[in-house]
Design a protein around this motif. Structure first.
Motif, PDB file in Angstrom:
ATOM      1  N   ALA A  76      -4.791 -35.872  15.423  1.00  0.00           N
ATOM      2  CA  ALA A  76      -5.390 -36.631  16.521  1.00  0.00           C
ATOM      3  C   ALA A  76      -6.201 -35.717  17.429  1.00  0.00           C
ATOM      4  CB  ALA A  76      -4.296 -37.354  17.308  1.00  0.00           C
ATOM      5  N   LEU A  77      -5.740 -34.471  17.615  1.00  0.00           N
ATOM      6  CA  LEU A  77      -6.528 -33.539  18.431  1.00  0.00           C
ATOM      7  C   LEU A  77      -7.857 -33.250  17.748  1.00  0.00           C
ATOM      8  CD1 LEU A  77      -3.893 -31.019  19.815  1.00  0.00           C
ATOM      9  CD2 LEU A  77      -5.300 -32.625  21.116  1.00  0.00           C
ATOM     10  N   PHE A  78      -7.829 -33.141  16.422  1.00  0.00           N
ATOM     11  CA  PHE A  78      -9.076 -32.934  15.694  1.00  0.00           C
ATOM     12  C   PHE A  78     -10.032 -34.099  15.935  1.00  0.00           C
ATOM     13  CE2 PHE A  78     -11.611 -33.998  11.995  1.00  0.00           C
ATOM     14  CZ  PHE A  78     -12.408 -32.860  11.894  1.00  0.00           C
ATOM     15  N   PHE A  79      -9.522 -35.335  15.819  1.00  0.00           N
ATOM     16  CA  PHE A  79     -10.392 -36.491  16.037  1.00  0.00           C
ATOM     17  C   PHE A  79     -10.830 -36.572  17.499  1.00  0.00           C
ATOM     18  CE2 PHE A  79      -8.566 -38.293  12.033  1.00  0.00           C
ATOM     19  CZ  PHE A  79      -9.768 -38.514  11.401  1.00  0.00           C
ATOM     20  N   PHE A  80      -9.968 -36.115  18.410  1.00  0.00           N
ATOM     21  CA  PHE A  80     -10.332 -36.097  19.829  1.00  0.00           C
ATOM     22  C   PHE A  80     -11.543 -35.183  20.045  1.00  0.00           C
ATOM     23  CE2 PHE A  80      -9.715 -34.045  24.059  1.00  0.00           C
ATOM     24  CZ  PHE A  80      -9.956 -35.151  24.847  1.00  0.00           C
ATOM     25  N   MET A  81     -11.519 -33.996  19.407  1.00  0.00           N
ATOM     26  CA  MET A  81     -12.671 -33.085  19.509  1.00  0.00           C
ATOM     27  C   MET A  81     -13.908 -33.757  18.927  1.00  0.00           C
ATOM     28  SD  MET A  81     -10.864 -30.458  20.511  1.00  0.00           S
ATOM     29  CE  MET A  81      -9.298 -29.822  19.975  1.00  0.00           C
ATOM     30  N   PHE A  82     -13.722 -34.401  17.790  1.00  0.00           N
ATOM     31  CA  PHE A  82     -14.857 -35.014  17.106  1.00  0.00           C
ATOM     32  C   PHE A  82     -15.478 -36.104  17.992  1.00  0.00           C
ATOM     33  CE2 PHE A  82     -17.111 -37.437  13.918  1.00  0.00           C
ATOM     34  CZ  PHE A  82     -17.650 -36.438  13.129  1.00  0.00           C
ATOM     35  N   GLY A  83     -14.627 -36.946  18.552  1.00  0.00           N
ATOM     36  CA  GLY A  83     -15.117 -37.990  19.454  1.00  0.00           C
ATOM     37  C   GLY A  83     -15.773 -37.397  20.687  1.00  0.00           C
ATOM     38  N   GLY A  84     -15.256 -36.256  21.136  1.00  0.00           N
ATOM     39  CA  GLY A  84     -15.842 -35.569  22.284  1.00  0.00           C
ATOM     40  C   GLY A  84     -17.235 -35.055  21.972  1.00  0.00           C
ATOM     41  N   LEU A  85     -17.405 -34.519  20.758  1.00  0.00           N
ATOM     42  CA  LEU A  85     -18.731 -34.032  20.373  1.00  0.00           C
ATOM     43  C   LEU A  85     -19.716 -35.192  20.294  1.00  0.00           C
ATOM     44  CD1 LEU A  85     -17.867 -31.306  17.713  1.00  0.00           C
ATOM     45  CD2 LEU A  85     -18.613 -31.006  20.084  1.00  0.00           C
ATOM     46  N   HIS A 143      10.749 -36.709  11.276  1.00  0.00           N
ATOM     47  CA  HIS A 143       9.931 -37.284  12.358  1.00  0.00           C
ATOM     48  C   HIS A 143       9.247 -36.215  13.195  1.00  0.00           C
ATOM     49  CE1 HIS A 143      12.482 -36.423  15.938  1.00  0.00           C
ATOM     50  NE2 HIS A 143      13.384 -36.241  15.003  1.00  0.00           N
ATOM     51  N   LYS A 144       9.872 -35.012  13.298  1.00  0.00           N
ATOM     52  CA  LYS A 144       9.276 -33.970  14.132  1.00  0.00           C
ATOM     53  C   LYS A 144       8.036 -33.387  13.462  1.00  0.00           C
ATOM     54  CE  LYS A 144      13.212 -31.762  14.107  1.00  0.00           C
ATOM     55  NZ  LYS A 144      13.985 -32.814  13.396  1.00  0.00           N
ATOM     56  N   ARG A 145       8.128 -33.211  12.131  1.00  0.00           N
ATOM     57  CA  ARG A 145       6.971 -32.678  11.422  1.00  0.00           C
ATOM     58  C   ARG A 145       5.873 -33.732  11.364  1.00  0.00           C
ATOM     59  NH1 ARG A 145       8.514 -29.504   6.134  1.00  0.00           N
ATOM     60  NH2 ARG A 145       7.626 -27.686   7.105  1.00  0.00           N
ATOM     61  N   ILE A 146       6.229 -34.996  11.181  1.00  0.00           N
ATOM     62  CA  ILE A 146       5.207 -36.051  11.171  1.00  0.00           C
ATOM     63  C   ILE A 146       4.567 -36.130  12.553  1.00  0.00           C
ATOM     64  CG2 ILE A 146       4.852 -38.543  10.940  1.00  0.00           C
ATOM     65  CD1 ILE A 146       7.086 -38.459   8.795  1.00  0.00           C
ATOM     66  N   GLY A 147       5.374 -35.965  13.593  1.00  0.00           N
ATOM     67  CA  GLY A 147       4.832 -35.939  14.946  1.00  0.00           C
ATOM     68  C   GLY A 147       3.826 -34.803  15.102  1.00  0.00           C
ATOM     69  N   ALA A 148       4.179 -33.628  14.571  1.00  0.00           N
ATOM     70  CA  ALA A 148       3.261 -32.486  14.663  1.00  0.00           C
ATOM     71  C   ALA A 148       1.981 -32.772  13.883  1.00  0.00           C
ATOM     72  CB  ALA A 148       3.947 -31.229  14.135  1.00  0.00           C
ATOM     73  N   LEU A 149       2.110 -33.394  12.710  1.00  0.00           N
ATOM     74  CA  LEU A 149       0.922 -33.741  11.930  1.00  0.00           C
ATOM     75  C   LEU A 149       0.023 -34.695  12.712  1.00  0.00           C
ATOM     76  CD1 LEU A 149       2.453 -34.242   8.364  1.00  0.00           C
ATOM     77  CD2 LEU A 149       0.866 -32.456   9.047  1.00  0.00           C
ATOM     78  N   LEU A 163      -0.124 -34.948  15.893  1.00  0.00           N
ATOM     79  CA  LEU A 163      -0.711 -34.212  17.018  1.00  0.00           C
ATOM     80  C   LEU A 163      -1.941 -33.434  16.571  1.00  0.00           C
ATOM     81  CD1 LEU A 163      -0.367 -33.385  19.999  1.00  0.00           C
ATOM     82  CD2 LEU A 163       0.984 -31.450  19.216  1.00  0.00           C
ATOM     83  N   TYR A 164      -1.812 -32.663  15.491  1.00  0.00           N
ATOM     84  CA  TYR A 164      -2.946 -31.849  15.033  1.00  0.00           C
ATOM     85  C   TYR A 164      -4.111 -32.743  14.615  1.00  0.00           C
ATOM     86  CZ  TYR A 164      -0.040 -27.656  15.053  1.00  0.00           C
ATOM     87  OH  TYR A 164       0.749 -26.618  15.441  1.00  0.00           O
TER      88      TYR A 164
END
Lengths: 631, 106, 219
Positions: free
Chosen positions: A35-44, A24-30, A32-33
């Motif tokens: 979703a942050l990528f999509f967050f940047m994309f949505g921000g652009l 669960h910790k590694r899936i959580g990290a996945l 996170l990474y």
């Protein structure tokens, strides 16, 4: 504290171990990474929108591309950024906070992640081919039916949301079961950390709200592909059917977006005020209250359609009512800080930022609850200002706070406080610069979703300020990215109890070993670690006093720090096997929906071949998955 | 130590074969009665719809309580089922009311 | 060290409530399904009587060319299929009881203890129900009602089709259990596997109880 703690204690390494992981910790990290990528994309995407609107009569992008941009900005931020960022915390934190070694169904958890990442890609790629969804994140039918939206755009949206819904539902069943059934001995419901509590409420909202959108989307899909009449006005269909079904889902959805952030700040504020949360019970009960009432307010999104005085009155009242439990939480957080010895870390700044900004958004929300006021505000930038104050000022601020707070637990290193402070102040200023002027441009009548506007309507200055603010917001996010990446390698090494917090996740090393807890803890209060280190802080809250003595040594942090260096095998803890089956099942599921797209081009045989082929692969993988042992 | 007392096996009282038979008999009788009144003049009275709703709610409850043994099972399961059921029924009623009322006559 | 810690090590499948994870999950799933069918049933009811052209569920309809369409719904046939589905729930509980009480007096070697028979009977009754539905659908299409025809057609076929899809999934699940039973025999330890399948099956039955009244019997 041991300086070696920053070495990742995962026993497996390499890309294959990430693809097949069920931890669960590694899936959580996945999560996170990704979703942050999509967050940047949505921000652009938002950046392009604001560039276009910076001045009157601009034509940076065409009207058609603008439609795609605002649709995908909303869809990306809601379904691909904020929800999965919350899911990252659900995954990483819930088992740690309740004293479990993993979630109830580890492989289903991996499946949820892979469905999310493949479904997100499926929805995001079309924008590069000018065929991205263009009907708004709410996709109002009949606008989105075939006669009015004939391209593939809406098909991608319908399929994409169905796929993401499956991911969210699977994850929600998993977390409901985990929270009910995987709590460590002594961890009663009323001893659970508030983040876990808010997550618990969110899982029920997911489980009850997503089926409704699933059905609304099925109707739309059938209308588009099989010629049914659900949204066909000529056949007598009601144009409000979609709106009602969508908002029955859509309003609980906004609580799905905000409650996890509320949970995160309820962890951050007590830690940095060095006081237990003020009125724990009230925070929990108001969270449950919000969950229930959240299903009874949906039609306040539809005051403008003319539902009649009775319906308007009822929904206005329930909407005002739901402001109460939400407001109560604000006072709880303020009272938590009152008289505390406050430490202004970056995480704390973001948490306080949430209180301030969410309050503004909450107040403009209560303004909308009055139908006469709403008739003026609806579909203007005033509403855009409102929901960005609650979603950016609320969810995103809370999530950033959560990232600064839990980064040491996830990676074993602190993020830079200097960059974090810069990030906070830039974000805080830029956020207000972007969204506050929208209250004015909205009140002056600027409608949402227009791709350009004429000069001289009093909107020019406000739009320019908003656009400058957005530029600054993108820059401040870059500060965060630098901090996030740099601290991974060179951040200060964090001990297990990185902040002097009180809950279970801080009793184990940072990053936690594969098995989380070498010994399953026995929980006697809401802040077990404070019982041990700062008994004066917890003396006033619920305890089972006789337990305290027995438990003290079970909680001794050094014991856990030491055991953290042993492998699961050495400790004799059975660990689930890695497996690639969830990924195969997820890929088959996405292909199954993707195949249906060929229906649009009337290639019936191709569509059926792909869909039935991948459906069989899905069922086959499912059988293989269910018949292979977990550990 | 727990808010949910762990259920021991002996507390797991199940309905018996005798009960199953009775349940099946009642379900059949109610269904026969429902279909029968569909063909009687009673169908035209204002009591027909309420009666049918009560009868099918009874059948619903019987199956859930005995066949799904919710009556004998952990209270957690009751909560997991009745909570969503209440929200679903309320939403259905609200939607039905919203769509049967027209602010502007057509 | 606390005594509870030792306990945890003994039971590898310790759970907080003492209940099995899978059973908690299936009940959460059933709760979610309530909302799924609520959406379908609501739409059917909202669109009831709103179709502009026939055929209609309970009334005859004459089209502009003078062709008369009979009322679509066939109560006698559907009453039979409803009875079939209700009886499938009875044999389902017998299957569960047979697995749970394997080896106990009254069940060992008796008809009541024949789990294979009861599982097969449940699947067969489910398949019969699906057969009725296939017959119903084809005859409706012959009488002039398709999914395209009007609002009634769209909402009726989608609602009952979704229910039929759930029954199909249930039949496959039952057949899977049956094949496990034939291969290695289901023991009381496996009762949970049958139990969660049974809960799903009864829920699908309960949904049909609602559909039968709301769609078929109420005008």
């Amino acid at each position: 504290m041991a300086t070696t703690a920053a070495t990742p204690s995962y026993e497996q390494t390499g890309i294959w171990s990430w693809i097949t992981t069920v931890d669960h910790k590694r899936i959580g990290a996945l999560y996170l990474y990704t979703a942050l990528f999509f967050f940047m994309f949505g921000g652009l995407e938002a950046g392009v929108i604001r560039w276009q609107l910076a001045q009157p009569n601009q034509h940076i992008v065409s009207a058609e591309l603008y439609n795609q941009l605002f649709t995908m900005h909303g869809t990306t931020m809601i379904f691909l950024a904020v929800m999965p960022l919350s899911a990252a915390f659900f995954n990483f934190l819930i088992p740690l906070q309740i004293g479990a070694r993993d979630v109830a169904f580890p492989r289903l958890n991996a499946f949820s992640y892979w469905v999310y990442v493949l479904g997100g890609t499926f929805m995001t790629l079309p924008i590069f081919f000018n065929t991205a969804p263009n009907g708004g994140w709410f996709g109002y039918a009949p606008l989105t039916t075939l006669p009015f939206s004939s391209g593939l755009n809406i098909d991608f949206w319908v399929m994409g949301l169905q796929i993401l819904g499956i991911s969210s539902l699977a994850a929600a069943f998993n977390f409901i079961t985990t929270i009910i059934n995987m709590r460590a001995p002594g961890m009663t419901l009323m001893r659970m950390p508030v983040f876990t509590w808010m997550s618990f409420v969110v899982q029920f909202l997911l489980v009850l709200a997503f089926p409704v959108i699933t059905i609304a989307l099925v109707f739309l899909l059938f209308d588009r592909f099989f010629g049914t009449n659900f949204y066909e006005i000529a056949a007598g269909a009601d144009p409000l059917l979609w709106q009602h079904l969508f908002w029955v889902f859509g309003h609980p959805e906004v609580y799905i977006l905000i409650l996890p952030a509320f949970g995160l700040v309820s962890e951050i504020l007590p830690t940095f005020s060095r006081k237990p949360l003020f009125g724990y019970n009230v925070v929990v009960y108001s969270g449950i209250m919000i969950g229930f009432l959240g299903f009874g307010v949906w039609a306040h999104h539809m005051f403008a359609v003319g539902m009649g005085a009775t319906a308007d009155t009822i929904f206005a009242l329930t909407t005002m009512l739901i402001g109460i439990p939400t407001g109560v939480k604000i006072f709880n957080w303020i009272a938590t800080m009152w008289g505390g010895q406050i430490r202004f870390t970056a995480a704390m700044k973001f948490a306080i930022g949430l209180i301030a900004l969410f309050t503004i958004g909450g107040i403009s929300g209560v303004m909308h609850s009055s139908p006469p006021a709403d008739l003026q505000q609806t579909d203007t930038y005033f509403v855009v200002a409102h929901f960005h104050y609650v979603l950016f000022g609320g969810s995103i601020m809370g999530i950033f706070g959560g990232i600064y707070f839990y980064y040491p637990k996830i990676t074993g290193r602190y993020m830079s406080e200097v960059l974090g402070t810069w990030h906070f102040w830039c974000t805080f200023i830029a956020m207000n610069l972007t969204f506050f002027p929208m209250h004015f441009s909205g009140m002056l009548g600027m409608p949402r979703r227009i791709y350009t506007y004429d000069a001289g309507q009093g909107w020019d200055t406000f739009n320019l300020i908003s656009s400058i603010g957005t530029g600054l917001l993108i820059l401040s996010t870059l500060i965060f990215v630098v901090n996030f990446l740099k601290s991974r390698k060179s951040g200060e090494v964090a001990p297990g109890d990185a902040w002097g917090a009180g809950t279970l996740e801080w009793t184990i090393p940072s990053p936690p070993p594969d098995y989380n807890f070498a010994e399953i803890p026995f929980v006697t209060s809401r802040y077990p670690l404070w019982d041990l280190k700062h008994p004066e802080r917890t003396s006033g809250i619920a305890h089972s006093a006789p337990d305290v003595m027995t438990i003290t040594d079970a909680h001794a942090t050094p014991v856990h720090e030491e055991m953290g260096h042993k492998t699961a095998a050495e400790l004799g803890i059975p660990m689930p096997f890695n497996t690639v089956k969830p990924l195969i099942a997820a890929a088959a599921l996405v292909a199954m929906f993707g195949g249906l797209l060929f229906m649009h081009t009337n290639q019936f045989a191709v569509a059926m071949t792909i869909t039935i082929g991948s459906a069989s692969l899905f069922v086959g993988t499912l059988y293989a998955w269910l018949t292979s042992p977990l550990e | 130590m727990n808010d949910h007392a762990p259920h021991a096996d002996h507390a797991h009282e199940h309905p018996t074969w005798k009960q199953y038979k009775w349940v099946a008999l009642w379900l059949t009788l109610i269904t026969v009665f429902e279909v029968w009144i569909y063909y009687t003049p009673f169908k035209e009275t204002p009591y027909y719809i309420p009666l049918l709703l009560v009868l099918s709610a009874t059948k619903f409850a019987i199956v859930v309580l005995f066949y799904m043994h919710l009556k004998y099972d952990h209270k957690l399961f009751k909560a997991l089922f009745t909570g969503p059921l209440i929200i679903a029924v309320c939403t259905l009623l609200a939607l039905f009311a919203l769509f049967s009322h027209r602010a502007i006559p057509q | 060290m606390a005594s509870a810690v030792a306990e945890v090590h003994e039971h590898t499948h310790y759970t907080t409530t003492g209940l099995d994870n899978r059973k908690v999950a299936i009940w959460a799933f059933i709760g979610s399904e309530c909302m799924l069918f609520m959406s379908l049933i609501s739409t059917y009811l909202i669109y009831k009587g709103k179709s502009i052209v026939g055929p209609f569920p309970h009334e005859a309809w004459t089209d502009p060319s003078g062709h008369v369409f009979k009322p679509i719904l066939n109560i006698p046939v559907t009453s039979q299929s409803t009875f079939v589905l209700l009886m499938s729930s009875l044999v389902m509980v017998l299957a569960l009881a047979a697995v749970e009480n394997r080896g106990k007096p009254g069940y060992q070697g008796t008809l009541l203890g024949n789990s294979k028979l009861w599982l097969a009977a449940t699947a067969a009754l489910g398949a019969t129900f699906l057969g009725y539905q296939a017959y119903e659908f084809t005859s409706f299409v012959h009488e002039g009602l398709t999914i395209h025809t009007n609002l009634f057609g769209s909402s009726f076929f989608t609602l009952t089709g979704f229910h039929g899809a759930h029954v199909t999934a249930g039949v496959l699940w039952l057949l899977t259990l049956l094949s496990i039973d034939i291969k290695r025999g289901l023991t009381p330890k496996d009762a949970l596997l049958v139990d969660i399948c049974a809960l799903y099956w009864h829920f699908v039955d309960v949904v049909w109880i609602a559909i039968f009244t709301l769609v078929y019997l109420i005008k």
